[in-house]
Scaffold this motif. Sequence first.
Motif, PDB file in Angstrom:
ATOM      1  N   ARG A 136     -13.021  50.423   2.706  1.00  0.00           N
ATOM      2  CA  ARG A 136     -13.884  49.251   2.621  1.00  0.00           C
ATOM      3  C   ARG A 136     -14.878  49.211   3.767  1.00  0.00           C
ATOM      4  O   ARG A 136     -14.554  49.515   4.904  1.00  0.00           O
ATOM      5  CB  ARG A 136     -13.057  47.987   2.628  1.00  0.00           C
ATOM      6  N   LYS A 159     -20.229  43.211  -5.760  1.00  0.00           N
ATOM      7  CA  LYS A 159     -19.283  44.237  -5.293  1.00  0.00           C
ATOM      8  C   LYS A 159     -19.085  45.297  -6.366  1.00  0.00           C
ATOM      9  O   LYS A 159     -19.072  46.502  -6.076  1.00  0.00           O
ATOM     10  CB  LYS A 159     -17.944  43.606  -4.929  1.00  0.00           C
ATOM     11  N   GLU A 193     -19.999  49.280  -6.190  1.00  0.00           N
ATOM     12  CA  GLU A 193     -19.011  50.316  -6.513  1.00  0.00           C
ATOM     13  C   GLU A 193     -19.520  51.266  -7.580  1.00  0.00           C
ATOM     14  O   GLU A 193     -19.375  52.486  -7.469  1.00  0.00           O
ATOM     15  CB  GLU A 193     -17.713  49.653  -7.009  1.00  0.00           C
TER      16      GLU A 193
END
Length: 64
Positions: free
Chosen positions: A4, A42, A46
Amino acid sequence: MSNRKKLPVLLIKEENQYIVYCPAFSIANQGPTFNSALYKVKNGIELFLDEMDIKNDSIPLNNN
């Protein structure tokens, strides 16, 4: 061990929508709540990283 990374985002509230923009990747999304918009951004990041196949390499950031 987590891969992360923390990235800055810009939050914009418009009437009944939240817009979240990640300037590092020029990715934005919206939702009825901040959490839903952030979740979508997010996921977009990704997908971008998966497509670029660079999750463990250097990441080309938008410096504008």
